[in-house]
Design a protein around this motif. Sequence first.
Motif, PDB file in Angstrom:
ATOM      1  N   ASP A   3       0.896  -1.159  -0.200  1.00  0.00           N
ATOM      2  CA  ASP A   3      -0.034  -0.017   0.092  1.00  0.00           C
ATOM      3  C   ASP A   3       0.659   1.383   0.137  1.00  0.00           C
ATOM      4  O   ASP A   3       1.406   1.637   0.941  1.00  0.00           O
ATOM      5  N   VAL A   4       1.310   1.830  -1.298  1.00  0.00           N
ATOM      6  CA  VAL A   4       2.099   2.646  -1.354  1.00  0.00           C
ATOM      7  C   VAL A   4       1.736   3.970  -0.620  1.00  0.00           C
ATOM      8  O   VAL A   4       2.572   4.841  -0.026  1.00  0.00           O
ATOM      9  N   ASP A   5       0.290   4.302  -0.362  1.00  0.00           N
ATOM     10  CA  ASP A   5      -0.042   5.417   0.165  1.00  0.00           C
ATOM     11  C   ASP A   5       0.360   5.434   1.659  1.00  0.00           C
ATOM     12  O   ASP A   5       0.822   6.228   2.518  1.00  0.00           O
ATOM     13  N   SER A   6       0.037   4.228   2.284  1.00  0.00           N
ATOM     14  CA  SER A   6       0.401   3.899   3.556  1.00  0.00           C
ATOM     15  C   SER A   6       1.964   3.957   4.167  1.00  0.00           C
ATOM     16  O   SER A   6       2.156   4.514   5.046  1.00  0.00           O
ATOM     17  N   VAL A   7       2.614   3.464   3.178  1.00  0.00           N
ATOM     18  CA  VAL A   7       3.983   3.334   3.297  1.00  0.00           C
ATOM     19  C   VAL A   7       4.598   4.869   3.166  1.00  0.00           C
ATOM     20  O   VAL A   7       5.383   5.235   3.954  1.00  0.00           O
ATOM     21  N   ALA A   8       4.353   5.675   2.402  1.00  0.00           N
ATOM     22  CA  ALA A   8       4.687   7.103   2.301  1.00  0.00           C
ATOM     23  C   ALA A   8       4.291   7.921   3.198  1.00  0.00           C
ATOM     24  O   ALA A   8       5.217   8.591   3.858  1.00  0.00           O
ATOM     25  N   ARG A   9       3.060   7.629   3.864  1.00  0.00           N
ATOM     26  CA  ARG A   9       2.734   8.418   5.064  1.00  0.00           C
ATOM     27  C   ARG A   9       3.391   7.902   6.364  1.00  0.00           C
ATOM     28  O   ARG A   9       3.915   8.761   7.095  1.00  0.00           O
ATOM     29  N   ARG A  10       3.791   6.602   6.560  1.00  0.00           N
ATOM     30  CA  ARG A  10       4.547   6.240   7.615  1.00  0.00           C
ATOM     31  C   ARG A  10       6.034   6.838   7.497  1.00  0.00           C
ATOM     32  O   ARG A  10       6.690   7.176   8.507  1.00  0.00           O
ATOM     33  N   PHE A  11       6.577   6.942   6.127  1.00  0.00           N
ATOM     34  CA  PHE A  11       7.833   7.192   6.008  1.00  0.00           C
ATOM     35  C   PHE A  11       7.821   8.901   6.514  1.00  0.00           C
ATOM     36  O   PHE A  11       8.934   9.040   7.170  1.00  0.00           O
ATOM     37  N   ALA A  13       6.087  10.376   8.734  1.00  0.00           N
ATOM     38  CA  ALA A  13       5.752  10.347  10.162  1.00  0.00           C
ATOM     39  C   ALA A  13       6.982   9.793  10.927  1.00  0.00           C
ATOM     40  O   ALA A  13       7.459  10.476  12.057  1.00  0.00           O
ATOM     41  N   ASP A  14       7.467   8.721  10.425  1.00  0.00           N
ATOM     42  CA  ASP A  14       8.515   7.884  11.231  1.00  0.00           C
ATOM     43  C   ASP A  14       9.930   8.514  11.043  1.00  0.00           C
ATOM     44  O   ASP A  14      10.542   8.602  11.900  1.00  0.00           O
ATOM     45  N   VAL A  15      10.124   8.671   9.673  1.00  0.00           N
ATOM     46  CA  VAL A  15      11.516   8.952   9.497  1.00  0.00           C
ATOM     47  C   VAL A  15      11.787  10.441   9.359  1.00  0.00           C
ATOM     48  O   VAL A  15      12.555  11.201   9.921  1.00  0.00           O
ATOM     49  N   TRP A  16      10.983  11.000   8.562  1.00  0.00           N
ATOM     50  CA  TRP A  16      11.076  12.574   8.382  1.00  0.00           C
ATOM     51  C   TRP A  16      10.970  13.446   9.848  1.00  0.00           C
ATOM     52  O   TRP A  16      11.695  14.195  10.114  1.00  0.00           O
ATOM     53  N   ASN A  17       9.951  12.767  10.559  1.00  0.00           N
ATOM     54  CA  ASN A  17       9.497  13.596  11.744  1.00  0.00           C
ATOM     55  C   ASN A  17      10.224  12.977  12.802  1.00  0.00           C
ATOM     56  O   ASN A  17      10.186  13.435  14.018  1.00  0.00           O
ATOM     57  N   GLY A  18      11.020  11.956  12.610  1.00  0.00           N
ATOM     58  CA  GLY A  18      12.115  11.346  13.667  1.00  0.00           C
ATOM     59  C   GLY A  18      11.376  10.641  14.813  1.00  0.00           C
ATOM     60  O   GLY A  18      11.748  10.409  15.857  1.00  0.00           O
ATOM     61  N   GLU A  22      14.078   3.931  13.105  1.00  0.00           N
ATOM     62  CA  GLU A  22      14.354   2.416  12.856  1.00  0.00           C
ATOM     63  C   GLU A  22      13.321   2.091  11.711  1.00  0.00           C
ATOM     64  O   GLU A  22      13.810   1.055  10.925  1.00  0.00           O
ATOM     65  N   THR A  23      12.253   2.760  11.464  1.00  0.00           N
ATOM     66  CA  THR A  23      11.393   2.524  10.298  1.00  0.00           C
ATOM     67  C   THR A  23      11.993   2.488   8.968  1.00  0.00           C
ATOM     68  O   THR A  23      11.608   1.491   8.002  1.00  0.00           O
ATOM     69  N   ALA A  24      13.193   3.395   8.872  1.00  0.00           N
ATOM     70  CA  ALA A  24      13.875   3.284   7.540  1.00  0.00           C
ATOM     71  C   ALA A  24      14.154   1.966   7.233  1.00  0.00           C
ATOM     72  O   ALA A  24      14.250   1.665   5.975  1.00  0.00           O
ATOM     73  N   TYR A  25      14.760   0.989   8.172  1.00  0.00           N
ATOM     74  CA  TYR A  25      15.242  -0.247   7.619  1.00  0.00           C
ATOM     75  C   TYR A  25      13.957  -1.072   7.137  1.00  0.00           C
ATOM     76  O   TYR A  25      14.419  -1.899   6.541  1.00  0.00           O
ATOM     77  N   ASP A  26      12.853  -0.891   7.538  1.00  0.00           N
ATOM     78  CA  ASP A  26      11.635  -1.536   7.028  1.00  0.00           C
ATOM     79  C   ASP A  26      11.113  -1.229   5.739  1.00  0.00           C
ATOM     80  O   ASP A  26      10.757  -1.677   4.945  1.00  0.00           O
ATOM     81  N   LEU A  27      11.444   0.175   5.456  1.00  0.00           N
ATOM     82  CA  LEU A  27      10.640   0.816   4.421  1.00  0.00           C
ATOM     83  C   LEU A  27      11.812   1.288   3.050  1.00  0.00           C
ATOM     84  O   LEU A  27      11.415   1.162   2.015  1.00  0.00           O
ATOM     85  N   VAL A  28      13.070   1.219   3.506  1.00  0.00           N
ATOM     86  CA  VAL A  28      13.873   1.904   2.428  1.00  0.00           C
ATOM     87  C   VAL A  28      14.969   0.795   1.937  1.00  0.00           C
ATOM     88  O   VAL A  28      15.511   0.048   2.510  1.00  0.00           O
ATOM     89  N   ALA A  29      14.919   0.804   0.573  1.00  0.00           N
ATOM     90  CA  ALA A  29      15.778  -0.298  -0.078  1.00  0.00           C
ATOM     91  C   ALA A  29      17.300  -0.193   0.101  1.00  0.00           C
ATOM     92  O   ALA A  29      17.631   1.146   0.240  1.00  0.00           O
ATOM     93  N   GLY A  30      18.036  -1.114  -0.074  1.00  0.00           N
ATOM     94  CA  GLY A  30      19.500  -1.027   0.216  1.00  0.00           C
ATOM     95  C   GLY A  30      20.341  -0.006  -0.851  1.00  0.00           C
ATOM     96  O   GLY A  30      21.316   0.649  -0.655  1.00  0.00           O
ATOM     97  N   ASP A  31      19.750  -0.010  -2.138  1.00  0.00           N
ATOM     98  CA  ASP A  31      20.429   0.643  -3.174  1.00  0.00           C
ATOM     99  C   ASP A  31      19.875   2.258  -3.175  1.00  0.00           C
ATOM    100  O   ASP A  31      20.002   2.698  -4.201  1.00  0.00           O
TER     101      ASP A  31
END
Length: 144
Positions: A3-11, A13-18, A22-31
């Motif tokens: 669900d791209v919408d949910s992942v973008a919103r989680r990104f 909230a969790d990563v940008w807003n700090g 650790e959510t970045a490790y679930d959402l962001v590809a290694g490359d």
Amino acid sequence: MVDVDSVARRFVADVWNGEREETAYDLVAGDCPGLGTTGPEGVLAWHRDRRSSFPDQRYKIVDLLVDGERAAIHWRAAGTQMGPFGPVPPTGQVVSYSGATFLRFDADGKISDIWSVNELFQVLQQLGVDFLPPPSLPPGVAPA
């Protein structure tokens, strides 16, 4: 399928807003490109760098559009400059600005590319940076 919408919103909230880096490790590809390196660490490096300048910076999603494996986020951000921002020493000034970020997701549903544009010029103006035009050349003199 992710669900791209949910992942973008989680990104945001969790990563940008700090809230949960650790959510970045679930959402962001290694490359996925980042600051000085790739993958979650590169993405976190950019956001940690920004938060070192603006520790209370928060992003708000204004609009989010999804098309297949791509998402476009129109956002607003605000924060107080408490640390150096490039060559600008701490000012204690609150800044507010807008931008757009485009995310691409890979076959595993992870963010594989991030591309952003923002109103950096406006941020610098709010911090009191003077932008002076270069001195004019006398008539008939060509630039070097």
